[in-house]
Design a protein around this motif. Structure first.
Motif, PDB file in Angstrom:
ATOM      1  N   THR A  49     -97.281  10.646  16.546  1.00 17.16           N
ATOM      2  CA  THR A  49     -97.313   9.960  15.253  1.00 17.16           C
ATOM      3  C   THR A  49     -97.486  10.977  14.141  1.00 17.16           C
ATOM      4  O   THR A  49     -97.983  12.078  14.342  1.00 17.16           O
ATOM      5  CB  THR A  49     -98.460   8.937  15.177  1.00 17.16           C
ATOM      6  N   ASN A  50     -97.043  10.611  12.950  1.00 21.06           N
ATOM      7  CA  ASN A  50     -97.283  11.435  11.772  1.00 21.06           C
ATOM      8  C   ASN A  50     -97.479  10.517  10.583  1.00 21.06           C
ATOM      9  O   ASN A  50     -97.760   9.321  10.745  1.00 21.06           O
ATOM     10  CB  ASN A  50     -96.156  12.450  11.557  1.00 21.06           C
ATOM     11  N   SER A  51     -97.353  11.047   9.391  1.00 16.88           N
ATOM     12  CA  SER A  51     -97.653  10.264   8.196  1.00 16.88           C
ATOM     13  C   SER A  51     -96.583   9.246   7.850  1.00 16.88           C
ATOM     14  O   SER A  51     -96.765   8.440   6.954  1.00 16.88           O
ATOM     15  CB  SER A  51     -97.865  11.209   7.002  1.00 16.88           C
ATOM     16  N   GLY A  52     -95.474   9.283   8.514  1.00 17.55           N
ATOM     17  CA  GLY A  52     -94.394   8.349   8.226  1.00 17.55           C
ATOM     18  C   GLY A  52     -93.059   9.057   8.218  1.00 17.55           C
ATOM     19  O   GLY A  52     -92.969  10.272   7.980  1.00 17.55           O
ATOM     20  N   LEU A  68     -89.568  -4.105  -4.414  1.00 15.71           N
ATOM     21  CA  LEU A  68     -89.544  -4.267  -2.965  1.00 15.71           C
ATOM     22  C   LEU A  68     -88.856  -3.079  -2.296  1.00 15.71           C
ATOM     23  O   LEU A  68     -89.337  -2.571  -1.267  1.00 15.71           O
ATOM     24  CB  LEU A  68     -88.828  -5.560  -2.584  1.00 15.71           C
ATOM     25  N   ALA A  69     -87.733  -2.621  -2.854  1.00 13.95           N
ATOM     26  CA  ALA A  69     -87.052  -1.455  -2.288  1.00 13.95           C
ATOM     27  C   ALA A  69     -87.991  -0.249  -2.256  1.00 13.95           C
ATOM     28  O   ALA A  69     -88.081   0.462  -1.241  1.00 13.95           O
ATOM     29  CB  ALA A  69     -85.801  -1.130  -3.106  1.00 13.95           C
ATOM     30  N   ALA A  70     -88.707  -0.017  -3.346  1.00 11.51           N
ATOM     31  CA  ALA A  70     -89.623   1.125  -3.408  1.00 11.51           C
ATOM     32  C   ALA A  70     -90.797   0.947  -2.449  1.00 11.51           C
ATOM     33  O   ALA A  70     -91.262   1.912  -1.840  1.00 11.51           O
ATOM     34  CB  ALA A  70     -90.118   1.306  -4.835  1.00 11.51           C
ATOM     35  N   THR A  71     -91.284  -0.282  -2.310  1.00 10.96           N
ATOM     36  CA  THR A  71     -92.380  -0.539  -1.378  1.00 10.96           C
ATOM     37  C   THR A  71     -91.965  -0.226   0.047  1.00 10.96           C
ATOM     38  O   THR A  71     -92.742   0.348   0.825  1.00 10.96           O
ATOM     39  CB  THR A  71     -92.842  -1.998  -1.484  1.00 10.96           C
ATOM     40  N   ARG A  72     -90.748  -0.607   0.428  1.00 13.67           N
ATOM     41  CA  ARG A  72     -90.291  -0.311   1.786  1.00 13.67           C
ATOM     42  C   ARG A  72     -90.247   1.202   2.026  1.00 13.67           C
ATOM     43  O   ARG A  72     -90.598   1.681   3.111  1.00 13.67           O
ATOM     44  CB  ARG A  72     -88.912  -0.929   2.014  1.00 13.67           C
ATOM     45  N   LEU A  73     -89.827   1.969   1.025  1.00 13.51           N
ATOM     46  CA  LEU A  73     -89.828   3.422   1.171  1.00 13.51           C
ATOM     47  C   LEU A  73     -91.258   3.939   1.275  1.00 13.51           C
ATOM     48  O   LEU A  73     -91.545   4.855   2.050  1.00 13.51           O
ATOM     49  CB  LEU A  73     -89.107   4.067  -0.006  1.00 13.51           C
ATOM     50  N   HIS A  75     -90.571  -1.542  12.820  1.00 11.29           N
ATOM     51  CA  HIS A  75     -91.348  -0.915  13.888  1.00 11.29           C
ATOM     52  C   HIS A  75     -90.640   0.377  14.296  1.00 11.29           C
ATOM     53  O   HIS A  75     -89.526   0.338  14.821  1.00 11.29           O
ATOM     54  CB  HIS A  75     -91.473  -1.848  15.094  1.00 11.29           C
ATOM     55  N   LEU A  76     -91.260   1.503  14.034  1.00  9.51           N
ATOM     56  CA  LEU A  76     -90.733   2.792  14.453  1.00  9.51           C
ATOM     57  C   LEU A  76     -91.701   3.379  15.467  1.00  9.51           C
ATOM     58  O   LEU A  76     -92.912   3.429  15.223  1.00  9.51           O
ATOM     59  CB  LEU A  76     -90.567   3.747  13.268  1.00  9.51           C
ATOM     60  N   SER A  77     -91.192   3.858  16.607  1.00 11.97           N
ATOM     61  CA  SER A  77     -92.071   4.240  17.708  1.00 11.97           C
ATOM     62  C   SER A  77     -92.890   5.492  17.401  1.00 11.97           C
ATOM     63  O   SER A  77     -94.052   5.579  17.795  1.00 11.97           O
ATOM     64  CB  SER A  77     -91.246   4.453  18.986  1.00 11.97           C
ATOM     65  N   ARG A  78     -92.303   6.486  16.715  1.00 12.92           N
ATOM     66  CA  ARG A  78     -93.037   7.721  16.450  1.00 12.92           C
ATOM     67  C   ARG A  78     -93.602   7.798  15.043  1.00 12.92           C
ATOM     68  O   ARG A  78     -94.618   8.461  14.820  1.00 12.92           O
ATOM     69  CB  ARG A  78     -92.122   8.940  16.687  1.00 12.92           C
ATOM     70  N   THR A  79     -92.917   7.191  14.085  1.00 14.38           N
ATOM     71  CA  THR A  79     -93.351   7.291  12.681  1.00 14.38           C
ATOM     72  C   THR A  79     -93.508   5.881  12.111  1.00 14.38           C
ATOM     73  O   THR A  79     -92.675   5.421  11.336  1.00 14.38           O
ATOM     74  CB  THR A  79     -92.314   8.081  11.855  1.00 14.38           C
ATOM     75  N   PRO A  80     -94.551   5.189  12.512  1.00 13.57           N
ATOM     76  CA  PRO A  80     -94.679   3.777  12.125  1.00 13.57           C
ATOM     77  C   PRO A  80     -94.865   3.601  10.622  1.00 13.57           C
ATOM     78  O   PRO A  80     -95.401   4.474   9.929  1.00 13.57           O
ATOM     79  CB  PRO A  80     -95.928   3.327  12.887  1.00 13.57           C
ATOM     80  N   ALA A  81     -94.373   2.471  10.145  1.00 13.26           N
ATOM     81  CA  ALA A  81     -94.640   2.089   8.762  1.00 13.26           C
ATOM     82  C   ALA A  81     -96.127   1.761   8.619  1.00 13.26           C
ATOM     83  O   ALA A  81     -96.728   1.180   9.516  1.00 13.26           O
ATOM     84  CB  ALA A  81     -93.800   0.875   8.380  1.00 13.26           C
ATOM     85  N   THR A  82     -96.724   2.145   7.491  1.00 13.56           N
ATOM     86  CA  THR A  82     -98.159   1.954   7.299  1.00 13.56           C
ATOM     87  C   THR A  82     -98.448   1.467   5.882  1.00 13.56           C
ATOM     88  O   THR A  82     -97.628   1.633   4.972  1.00 13.56           O
ATOM     89  CB  THR A  82     -98.930   3.274   7.526  1.00 13.56           C
ATOM     90  N   ILE A  83     -99.608   0.871   5.726  1.00  9.96           N
ATOM     91  CA  ILE A  83    -100.105   0.501   4.396  1.00  9.96           C
ATOM     92  C   ILE A  83    -101.283   1.423   4.103  1.00  9.96           C
ATOM     93  O   ILE A  83    -102.379   1.259   4.638  1.00  9.96           O
ATOM     94  CB  ILE A  83    -100.538  -0.974   4.343  1.00  9.96           C
ATOM     95  N   ARG A  84    -101.063   2.436   3.289  1.00 10.54           N
ATOM     96  CA  ARG A  84    -102.058   3.469   3.028  1.00 10.54           C
ATOM     97  C   ARG A  84    -102.871   3.201   1.778  1.00 10.54           C
ATOM     98  O   ARG A  84    -103.983   3.680   1.632  1.00 10.54           O
ATOM     99  CB  ARG A  84    -101.368   4.835   2.913  1.00 10.54           C
ATOM    100  N   ARG A  85    -102.312   2.458   0.847  1.00 13.81           N
ATOM    101  CA  ARG A  85    -103.023   2.124  -0.384  1.00 13.81           C
ATOM    102  C   ARG A  85    -102.513   0.783  -0.887  1.00 13.81           C
ATOM    103  O   ARG A  85    -101.394   0.372  -0.590  1.00 13.81           O
ATOM    104  CB  ARG A  85    -102.845   3.203  -1.463  1.00 13.81           C
ATOM    105  N   GLY A  86    -103.357   0.086  -1.655  1.00 11.33           N
ATOM    106  CA  GLY A  86    -102.960  -1.182  -2.241  1.00 11.33           C
ATOM    107  C   GLY A  86    -102.134  -0.965  -3.495  1.00 11.33           C
ATOM    108  O   GLY A  86    -101.749   0.158  -3.836  1.00 11.33           O
TER     109      GLY A  86
END
Length: 407
Positions: free
Chosen positions: A4-7, A25-30, A355-366
């Motif tokens: 895993t890494n930061s994304g 929404l486009a920017a949030t997905r990135l 769902h990405l197996s090595r670089t999962p999507a994350t919620i790091r800040r609100g």
């Protein structure tokens, strides 16, 4: 163990000069995929959704509509009408990978932050313009709002019965699909840049996206002249055979999709339905089918009918409201609802759908407070503490007190 890494997009900086839904929404997905997303917004009130939401419904001090699609971002509150503000954004763009904007036609160019303005400063920048109707054609200056685009697209006449008023969809489908198309285009351009070292201009318009979502219907009509035709009975889509639709049960509603009529006949113990073995029977006899089954589900609950449907191979499901949706056991089992950090206030949101197996999507800040990160962003591109303070004093940028002190 999975690596895993930061994304997947760790190290990519995105400037998000958008508002409302499609662009944010486009920017949030990135951002979910690891990008550093900087939200550029006016210093007085911020972007539209900070002050315009579902009534005045707020949580953690912000409109819930803003919280929903602005996580994983830093806020840079800057006056783009000022020379100093535009200079700061151009300087920031020179060190960024992606710029997204959904200004009205010609606005970015008038502000000096169009693609032709930024590309000479950063030949590798991926510049994405989102609009309602594109930059050519007679509608280019018209506002692109979801309901308006649904009307233009022809899709409203695919639902309902003869004589019914046009039926808009409840989902913000035009906005959401446009956001995803923009993200796809940006990811493709980032990949191509690995080969060429060059950026490019991506244009996504909502009208084209909504038309694209009707490929099956439009290809059928444009090549054969066969258009979807409403029937006398209500249908969930004019091009799909019966029993495609929604039916009342003892305690709610049941959806029936494109299931074999023979299977439905077994489920309802109906010899007539069992006799309809031709696929086209569902299309030419839709009114008869609806009349035959419209009251057939009143004797059992929705849950009982779903269980029977599973047993007989009939595609069916409940019609949830938000109360029953939140209690759905599948969502609990799959972890659909998660917490996002929001200034210490518990805030529930939906997990990223990727769902990405090595670089999962994350919620790091609100979602950021207005101008919460202005000072740190300017400092990161070489502005001194005195310069930042001067921009705050002149009203060119807005920054939080904590950042002003720490800068």
């Amino acid at each position: 163990m999975l690596e895993t890494n930061s994304g997947a997009l760790d190290g990519i900086r995105v400037l998000d000069a958008t508002q409302m839904l499609a662009g944010p929404l486009a920017a949030t997905r990135l951002g979910d995929l690891g990008a550093d997303v900087i939200k550029i917004e006016p210093p007085k009130d911020g972007e539209f959704n900070r002050t315009h939401g579902f009534g005045d419904v707020r949580h953690a001090g912000e409109m819930t509509t803003f919280l929903a699609v602005n996580r994983n971002k830093r806020s840079f509150a800057v006056d783009l009408k000022s020379d100093e503000g535009r200079d700061a954004v151009r300087r920031l763009a020179a060190t960024s990978d992606v710029f997204i904007q959904n200004f009205r036609h010609g606005t970015a160019e008038r502000l000096g932050i169009g693609y032709d303005d930024l590309a000479p400063l950063n030949p590798g920048i991926i510049y994405c313009s989102i609009s309602g109707f594109g930059r050519v054609g007679p509608y280019r200056s018209r506002p692109g709002q979801d309901l308006i685009l649904q009307g233009y697209s022809g899709s409203m006449f695919s639902v309902g019965a003869e004589g019914d008023a046009p039926a808009p969809g409840a989902l913000w489908a035009a906005d959401v699909m446009t956001g995803y198309q923009a993200a796809i285009g940006i990811l493709a351009a980032l990949h191509e840049r690995e080969r060429s070292g060059r950026g490019q201009h991506i244009e996504v318009d909502m009208f084209s996206v909504v038309l694209d979502s009707q490929l099956q219907e439009l290809v059928t009509y444009l090549n054969t002249g066969e258009a979807p035709t409403r029937t006398a009975s209500p249908a969930a889509h004019a091009s799909i055979p019966g029993p495609y639709g929604v039916y009342r049960t003892a305690d709610g509603w049941l959806t029936l999709a494109m299931s074999p009529l023979v299977s439905l006949g077994h489920m309802l113990d109906s010899d007539w339905l069992r006799s309809l073995t031709n696929y086209n029977d569902g299309m030419v006899r839709r009114d008869e089918i609806y009349a035959h089954i419209k009251d057939a589900f009143l004797g059992r609950t929705t849950a009982e009918w779903v269980e029977l449907a599973d047993l007989h191979g009939v595609w069916a499901g409940p019609v949830h409201d938000y109360v029953s949706l939140a209690a759905d056991p599948h969502l609990a089992a799959t972890g659909a609802f998660v917490q996002q950090p929001q200034g210490g206030v518990p805030t529930t949101t939906l997990r990223p759908p990727l769902h990405l197996s090595r670089t999962p999507a994350t919620i790091r800040r609100g979602a950021p407070g207005l101008g919460e990160h202005s000072a740190e962003i300017l400092t990161s591109i070489g502005y001194s503490a005195e310069q930042v303070a001067g921009l705050v004093d002149s009203g060119v940028i807005r920054a939080s007190v904590a950042q002003e002190v720490s800068s």
